[in-house]
Motif scaffolding. Structure first.
Motif, mmCIF file in Angstrom:
data_model
loop_
_atom_site.group_PDB
_atom_site.id
_atom_site.type_symbol
_atom_site.label_atom_id
_atom_site.label_comp_id
_atom_site.label_asym_id
_atom_site.label_seq_id
_atom_site.Cartn_x
_atom_site.Cartn_y
_atom_site.Cartn_z
ATOM 1 N N VAL A 128 0.842 -1.191 -0.026
ATOM 2 C CA VAL A 128 -0.131 -0.044 -0.110
ATOM 3 C C VAL A 128 0.834 1.240 -0.112
ATOM 4 N N SER A 129 0.558 2.249 -0.752
ATOM 5 C CA SER A 129 1.088 3.516 -0.899
ATOM 6 C C SER A 129 0.099 4.584 -0.773
ATOM 7 N N PRO A 130 0.121 5.513 0.340
ATOM 8 C CA PRO A 130 -1.064 6.349 0.493
ATOM 9 C C PRO A 130 -1.083 7.309 -0.404
ATOM 10 N N ILE A 131 -2.176 7.971 -0.957
ATOM 11 C CA ILE A 131 -2.347 9.035 -1.979
ATOM 12 C C ILE A 131 -2.572 10.225 -1.342
ATOM 13 N N GLY A 132 -3.870 10.212 -0.448
ATOM 14 C CA GLY A 132 -4.429 11.413 0.030
ATOM 15 C C GLY A 132 -5.859 11.033 0.845
ATOM 16 N N TYR A 133 -6.407 11.978 1.548
ATOM 17 C CA TYR A 133 -7.654 11.953 2.254
ATOM 18 C C TYR A 133 -8.626 12.501 1.473
ATOM 19 N N ASP A 134 -9.987 11.903 1.454
ATOM 20 C CA ASP A 134 -11.215 12.392 1.067
ATOM 21 C C ASP A 134 -12.154 12.481 2.230
ATOM 22 N N ARG A 135 -13.249 13.169 1.897
ATOM 23 C CA ARG A 135 -14.154 13.572 3.136
ATOM 24 C C ARG A 135 -15.415 12.989 2.548
ATOM 25 N N ILE A 136 -16.300 12.678 3.515
ATOM 26 C CA ILE A 136 -17.612 12.255 3.347
ATOM 27 C C ILE A 136 -18.556 13.659 3.556
ATOM 28 N N VAL A 137 -19.295 14.007 2.815
ATOM 29 C CA VAL A 137 -19.947 15.303 2.667
ATOM 30 C C VAL A 137 -21.515 14.974 2.296
ATOM 31 N N ALA A 138 -22.350 15.831 2.536
ATOM 32 C CA ALA A 138 -23.723 16.059 2.102
ATOM 33 C C ALA A 138 -23.661 16.818 0.766
ATOM 34 N N VAL A 139 -24.658 16.664 -0.007
ATOM 35 C CA VAL A 139 -24.863 17.447 -1.260
ATOM 36 C C VAL A 139 -26.253 18.125 -1.291
ATOM 37 N N VAL A 140 -26.258 19.486 -1.035
ATOM 38 C CA VAL A 140 -27.739 19.779 -1.059
ATOM 39 C C VAL A 140 -27.761 20.889 -2.309
ATOM 40 N N PRO A 141 -29.031 21.298 -2.767
ATOM 41 C CA PRO A 141 -29.287 22.293 -3.546
ATOM 42 C C PRO A 141 -28.538 23.705 -3.083
ATOM 43 N N SER A 142 -28.060 24.601 -4.014
ATOM 44 C CA SER A 142 -27.390 25.680 -3.378
ATOM 45 C C SER A 142 -28.241 26.735 -2.698
ATOM 46 N N VAL A 143 -29.513 26.583 -2.737
ATOM 47 C CA VAL A 143 -30.521 27.432 -2.019
ATOM 48 C C VAL A 143 -31.106 26.412 -1.019
ATOM 49 N N HIS A 144 -30.597 25.357 -0.435
ATOM 50 C CA HIS A 144 -30.910 24.808 0.614
ATOM 51 C C HIS A 144 -30.785 25.432 1.905
ATOM 52 N N PRO A 145 -31.504 25.317 3.126
ATOM 53 C CA PRO A 145 -30.964 26.008 4.320
ATOM 54 C C PRO A 145 -29.926 25.409 5.006
ATOM 55 N N LEU A 146 -29.289 24.075 4.515
ATOM 56 C CA LEU A 146 -28.297 23.614 4.942
ATOM 57 C C LEU A 146 -26.711 24.307 4.110
ATOM 58 N N ALA A 147 -26.992 24.763 2.927
ATOM 59 C CA ALA A 147 -26.047 25.346 2.321
ATOM 60 C C ALA A 147 -25.198 26.387 2.840
ATOM 61 N N GLY A 148 -24.001 26.175 2.948
ATOM 62 C CA GLY A 148 -23.301 27.125 3.861
ATOM 63 C C GLY A 148 -22.762 26.855 5.484
ATOM 64 N N ARG A 149 -23.568 25.960 5.894
ATOM 65 C CA ARG A 149 -23.524 25.747 7.141
ATOM 66 C C ARG A 149 -22.415 24.865 7.391
ATOM 67 N N SER A 150 -21.720 25.191 8.537
ATOM 68 C CA SER A 150 -20.517 24.439 8.974
ATOM 69 C C SER A 150 -20.957 23.498 10.649
ATOM 70 N N ASP A 151 -22.185 23.687 10.981
ATOM 71 C CA ASP A 151 -22.560 22.724 12.169
ATOM 72 C C ASP A 151 -23.800 21.960 11.903
ATOM 73 N N ALA A 152 -23.795 21.412 10.489
ATOM 74 C CA ALA A 152 -24.726 20.476 10.393
ATOM 75 C C ALA A 152 -24.451 19.093 11.051
ATOM 76 N N THR A 153 -25.469 18.562 11.472
ATOM 77 C CA THR A 153 -25.342 16.995 12.042
ATOM 78 C C THR A 153 -26.099 16.063 11.415
ATOM 79 N N ILE A 154 -26.217 14.979 11.573
ATOM 80 C CA ILE A 154 -26.800 13.800 11.171
ATOM 81 C C ILE A 154 -28.621 13.860 11.481
ATOM 82 N N GLY A 155 -28.441 14.537 12.687
ATOM 83 C CA GLY A 155 -30.014 15.037 12.988
ATOM 84 C C GLY A 155 -30.590 15.691 12.150
#
Length: 298
Positions: free
Chosen positions: A158-185
């Motif tokens: 094995v040779s590491p390449i780099g890290y990726d992250r799991i994120v949510a995808v929302v419409p750009s006008v969604h209430p969560l768009a731009g939030r940094s404190d969103a949770t699974i709830g």
């Protein structure tokens, strides 16, 4: 064929004396070699002795054409074998997950490799991480780029390449768009677009475990096999997607990527290959990728 070199020397020098000197053997030994060849060819006379040297018979002229071609083919085969051993000629079978395709590193490394080893034919097979592991085990591919699992270093190099992250995808006008404190709830009761449990069972399982730990039953409206499909469905208002994204992965203008607390941490993308596989073509490729990776992170 063992006598062809001797025949060629005499045919080109038209003199046993000069040919023996060129081959650094006794003239009598050379004469025996030619006699052996003529006997092996059904007592076919290849040379006619003359007062000064020899000349080729018609049979000898025909044989000369074939010998030059055969010895040329042998030399070329030897060169090809040497180049293969040096890792400069052959075929390399490469597979990669969607996450690797989205990294500039892949194109940079492949271009470097093509420039350095133009004699290598590259064969590409995009597929999921789990399928890549299966293909490596059965030796159907030589190297893969996968989202690393804990047991990979025990089974593969094995040779590491780099890290990726799991994120949510929302419409750009969604209430969560731009939030940094969103949770699974925040995703409770929201139609979800998840990765396919058939194509990506480990990723699907990780998400299910995270939602279960948060006491949330996900409302899975669709399962998709590619990030672009998730983008399209989210932009169409069919739900909120969950994807693996690179640290600097751009999203289409009509959707936004939102970090979600409680989802699995960053996932390591790695290059893997069969343990102990020291083929020069492969080791040259691994070194090229690692050099491109290190240059990009410098």
């Amino acid at each position: 064929m063992k006598h062809f070199t001797f025949f060629l020397a005499v045919a080109e020098e038209l003199s046993f004396h000069r040919a023996a000197s060129r081959l650094n053997i006794a003239q009598s030994a050379l004469s025996r070699r030619i006699a052996d060849l003529e006997r092996e060819l059904g007592d076919t006379l290849l040379f006619e002795r003359q007062a000064r040297g020899v000349r080729l018979t018609e049979a000898g002229k025909l044989l000369l054409e074939d010998v030059r071609r055969i010895l040329g083919d042998v030399d070329e085969a030897a060169r090809r074998v040497t180049r293969s051993a040096e890792g400069t000629l052959g075929t390399l079978r490469i597979s990669f997950s969607e996450g690797m395709v989205r990294r500039a590193l892949l194109g940079q490394a492949l271009q470097r490799f093509r420039d350095s080893y133009p004699g290598i034919a590259l064969r590409f097979a995009p597929m999921t991480s789990d399928l890549q592991r299966e293909k490596l085990r059965s030796a159907e591919i030589d190297v893969g780029f996968v989202y690393e699992e804990a047991d990979d270093p025990r089974e593969f190099d094995v040779s590491p390449i780099g890290y990726d992250r799991i994120v949510a995808v929302v419409p750009s006008v969604h209430p969560l768009a731009g939030r940094s404190d969103a949770t699974i709830g925040d995703l409770a009761g929201v139609p979800m677009i998840w990765p396919s449990r058939v194509q990506s069972p480990r990723f699907f399982g990780r998400l299910a475990s995270s939602f279960g730990s948060a006491g949330i039953m996900p409302d899975i409206a669709a399962e998709v096999t590619a990030v672009d499909i998730s983008y399209g469905l989210v932009a169409a208002g069919l739900g909120v997607g969950l994807i693996i994204a690179g640290e600097r992965s751009p999203a289409p203008h009509d959707v936004a990527l939102v970090p979600i607390a409680g989802l699995p941490p960053a996932i390591l993308l790695s290059m893997i290959w069969r343990k102990g596989d020291s083929a020069r073509i492969l080791t040259n490729f691994i070194r090229t990728v690692e050099e491109a990776r290190d240059a990009a992170s410098a």
